[in-house]
Scaffold this motif. Structure first.
Motif, mmCIF file in Angstrom:
data_model
loop_
_atom_site.group_PDB
_atom_site.id
_atom_site.type_symbol
_atom_site.label_atom_id
_atom_site.label_comp_id
_atom_site.label_asym_id
_atom_site.label_seq_id
_atom_site.Cartn_x
_atom_site.Cartn_y
_atom_site.Cartn_z
ATOM 1 N N TYR A 35 10.504 5.152 -6.566
ATOM 2 C CA TYR A 35 9.224 5.650 -6.665
ATOM 3 C C TYR A 35 9.113 7.254 -7.171
ATOM 4 O O TYR A 35 8.508 7.368 -8.132
ATOM 5 C CB TYR A 35 8.213 6.052 -5.438
ATOM 6 C CG TYR A 35 8.079 4.572 -4.459
ATOM 7 C CD1 TYR A 35 6.781 3.924 -5.049
ATOM 8 C CD2 TYR A 35 8.770 4.540 -3.608
ATOM 9 C CE1 TYR A 35 6.611 2.702 -4.345
ATOM 10 C CE2 TYR A 35 8.390 2.955 -2.909
ATOM 11 C CZ TYR A 35 7.531 2.325 -3.019
ATOM 12 O OH TYR A 35 7.162 1.162 -2.728
ATOM 13 N N ALA A 36 10.087 7.949 -6.966
ATOM 14 C CA ALA A 36 10.261 9.253 -7.392
ATOM 15 C C ALA A 36 10.467 9.127 -9.085
ATOM 16 O O ALA A 36 9.883 9.778 -9.758
ATOM 17 C CB ALA A 36 11.246 10.200 -6.834
ATOM 18 N N PHE A 37 11.218 8.260 -9.274
ATOM 19 C CA PHE A 37 11.781 8.012 -10.738
ATOM 20 C C PHE A 37 10.817 7.661 -11.389
ATOM 21 O O PHE A 37 10.562 7.798 -12.541
ATOM 22 C CB PHE A 37 13.402 7.349 -10.784
ATOM 23 C CG PHE A 37 14.510 8.187 -10.400
ATOM 24 C CD1 PHE A 37 15.111 9.203 -11.191
ATOM 25 C CD2 PHE A 37 15.141 7.889 -9.216
ATOM 26 C CE1 PHE A 37 15.984 9.839 -10.669
ATOM 27 C CE2 PHE A 37 16.182 8.661 -8.870
ATOM 28 C CZ PHE A 37 16.763 9.567 -9.863
ATOM 29 N N GLY A 38 10.012 6.604 -11.093
ATOM 30 C CA GLY A 38 9.065 6.363 -11.455
ATOM 31 C C GLY A 38 7.987 6.994 -11.788
ATOM 32 O O GLY A 38 7.335 7.040 -12.954
ATOM 33 N N LEU A 60 0.335 6.406 -7.042
ATOM 34 C CA LEU A 60 0.885 5.690 -6.114
ATOM 35 C C LEU A 60 2.409 6.234 -6.098
ATOM 36 O O LEU A 60 3.115 6.427 -4.979
ATOM 37 C CB LEU A 60 1.300 4.203 -6.441
ATOM 38 C CG LEU A 60 1.594 3.470 -5.477
ATOM 39 C CD1 LEU A 60 0.788 2.156 -5.171
ATOM 40 C CD2 LEU A 60 2.924 3.070 -5.891
ATOM 41 N N ASP A 61 3.173 6.231 -7.163
ATOM 42 C CA ASP A 61 4.751 6.704 -7.148
ATOM 43 C C ASP A 61 4.646 8.100 -6.637
ATOM 44 O O ASP A 61 5.771 8.397 -6.001
ATOM 45 C CB ASP A 61 5.294 6.679 -8.725
ATOM 46 C CG ASP A 61 5.244 5.391 -9.086
ATOM 47 O OD1 ASP A 61 5.887 4.562 -8.206
ATOM 48 O OD2 ASP A 61 5.476 5.118 -10.413
ATOM 49 N N LEU A 62 3.688 9.039 -6.761
ATOM 50 C CA LEU A 62 3.801 10.290 -6.379
ATOM 51 C C LEU A 62 3.693 10.478 -4.829
ATOM 52 O O LEU A 62 4.149 10.921 -4.106
ATOM 53 C CB LEU A 62 2.713 11.183 -7.027
ATOM 54 C CG LEU A 62 3.237 11.640 -8.372
ATOM 55 C CD1 LEU A 62 1.871 12.282 -9.160
ATOM 56 C CD2 LEU A 62 4.194 12.577 -8.765
ATOM 57 N N LEU A 63 2.441 9.651 -4.354
ATOM 58 C CA LEU A 63 1.960 9.971 -3.252
ATOM 59 C C LEU A 63 2.734 8.985 -1.840
ATOM 60 O O LEU A 63 2.978 9.529 -0.667
ATOM 61 C CB LEU A 63 0.583 9.618 -2.909
ATOM 62 C CG LEU A 63 -0.386 10.734 -3.821
ATOM 63 C CD1 LEU A 63 -1.842 10.074 -3.684
ATOM 64 C CD2 LEU A 63 -0.050 11.987 -3.193
ATOM 65 N N VAL A 64 3.202 7.563 -2.288
ATOM 66 C CA VAL A 64 3.757 6.806 -1.504
ATOM 67 C C VAL A 64 5.011 7.281 -0.832
ATOM 68 O O VAL A 64 5.193 7.221 0.662
ATOM 69 C CB VAL A 64 4.141 5.436 -2.117
ATOM 70 C CG1 VAL A 64 5.129 4.746 -1.097
ATOM 71 C CG2 VAL A 64 2.763 4.773 -2.162
ATOM 72 N N PRO A 65 5.896 8.198 -1.441
ATOM 73 C CA PRO A 65 7.334 8.551 -0.609
ATOM 74 C C PRO A 65 6.898 9.796 0.379
ATOM 75 O O PRO A 65 7.476 9.679 1.317
ATOM 76 C CB PRO A 65 7.947 9.152 -1.782
ATOM 77 C CG PRO A 65 7.847 8.544 -3.179
ATOM 78 C CD PRO A 65 5.993 8.200 -2.852
ATOM 79 N N ALA A 70 0.803 -0.542 3.153
ATOM 80 C CA ALA A 70 0.184 -1.696 2.623
ATOM 81 C C ALA A 70 -0.222 -1.545 1.003
ATOM 82 O O ALA A 70 -0.142 -2.342 0.268
ATOM 83 C CB ALA A 70 -1.173 -1.683 3.556
ATOM 84 N N ALA A 71 -0.534 -0.466 0.594
ATOM 85 C CA ALA A 71 -0.606 -0.024 -0.653
ATOM 86 C C ALA A 71 0.809 -0.408 -1.474
ATOM 87 O O ALA A 71 0.462 -0.984 -2.661
ATOM 88 C CB ALA A 71 -0.868 1.320 -0.823
ATOM 89 N N ALA A 72 2.040 -0.081 -0.698
ATOM 90 C CA ALA A 72 3.353 -0.287 -1.732
ATOM 91 C C ALA A 72 3.442 -1.847 -1.743
ATOM 92 O O ALA A 72 3.711 -2.522 -2.823
ATOM 93 C CB ALA A 72 4.550 0.367 -0.810
#
Length: 263
Positions: free
Chosen positions: A151-154, A218-223, A239-241
């Protein structure tokens, strides 16, 4: 007998079982396509200066069978460290055969296998024993950080003008995607757009920008949500992931990466 609580060591043991199934799926469904591509190829693109070169097809099939066995053994909790070592070596080998076959989630599989290999064997075995040692905090944190690193690299990859200002490459395939969605919904999407917007309105560009910025958020907040959020926040992030990776699976395939990341 009372079922064991979900201690960190038990969670890792369950994760290791799931990882075994992912390795098994990689060997059964991803590698046959790669081997067939290598068989049909007349020009190779090795990773210079490393050039392993493909073995004959019969030997590649033997290696694939060995990886299948390693994944099945890992899923069953039998000889987990041996299975992890074999998995890391063989996935790495297949990933290095040709540049045209490279995907970053192959590297992710190798990294996960190597990190799990470093854990105590008693944590990785199955059935999980109540006397299994507790998992050191640094090992659990390392596994968590590695699991959210895609996610971070994305997010980092999306922080560029092409993605943020031009909505590319999403914009280039948004029209076809909307058409496919409309067909799958029996024309309901087109009727909803016609009812909500003026005649002739084009939603392709707004849709592309919405996808780009939603993907970035999403990539920023999910982690952050998974690592620092409360129970409800983690459940929403999970659920979002899961929805995100299911969509990726349906639209782009991406091999075993979506099911590996969805949990």
């Amino acid at each position: 007998m009372r079922a064991p609580s979900l201690t960190p060591s038990l969670r890792v043991a369950l994760f290791c079982r799931g990882f075994g199934f992912v390795v098994l799926a990689f060997a059964q469904w991803t590698l046959p396509t790669h081997i067939e591509t290598l068989r049909r190829s007349v020009l190779a693109f090795p990773f210079s200066p490393i050039s392993l070169g493909p073995l004959p097809e019969s030997q590649l099939e033997l290696l694939r069978s060995a990886l299948t066995g390693a994944g099945a053994s890992l899923a069953a909790g039998v000889l987990p460290r041996t299975s992890l070592a074999v998995s890391a070596a063989l996935v790495g080998y297949f990933a290095m055969l040709d540049r045209s076959l490279y995907q970053n989630h192959h590297v992710f599989l190798v990294e996960l296998a190597l990190l799990l290999f470093c854990l105590d064997r008693r944590v990785l075995e199955w059935p999980h024993r109540r006397e299994a040692p507790g998992l050191p905090a640094w090992q659990l944190r390392a596994l968590q950080l590695l699991s959210v690193s895609p996610y971070a690299f994305g997010a980092l990859a999306k922080l560029n003008p092409t993605w943020l200002l031009e909505a590319q490459p999403v914009r280039s395939w948004a029209d076809g995607l909307l058409g496919d969605l409309d067909d799958a919904m029996g024309g309901a999407l087109g009727r909803a757009v016609d009812a909500a917007l003026p005649a002739g309105a084009d939603i392709t560009v707004p849709f592309a920008y919405a996808v780009c910025y939603a993907g970035l958020l999403l990539d920023l907040l999910v982690p952050i949500a998974l690592l620092r959020g409360g129970t409800a926040v983690r459940a929403c992030a999970t659920a979002a992931a899961a929805c995100f990776h299911l969509t990726n699976r349906l639209l782009f395939g991406l091999g075993v990466f979506p099911p590996l990341m969805a949990p």
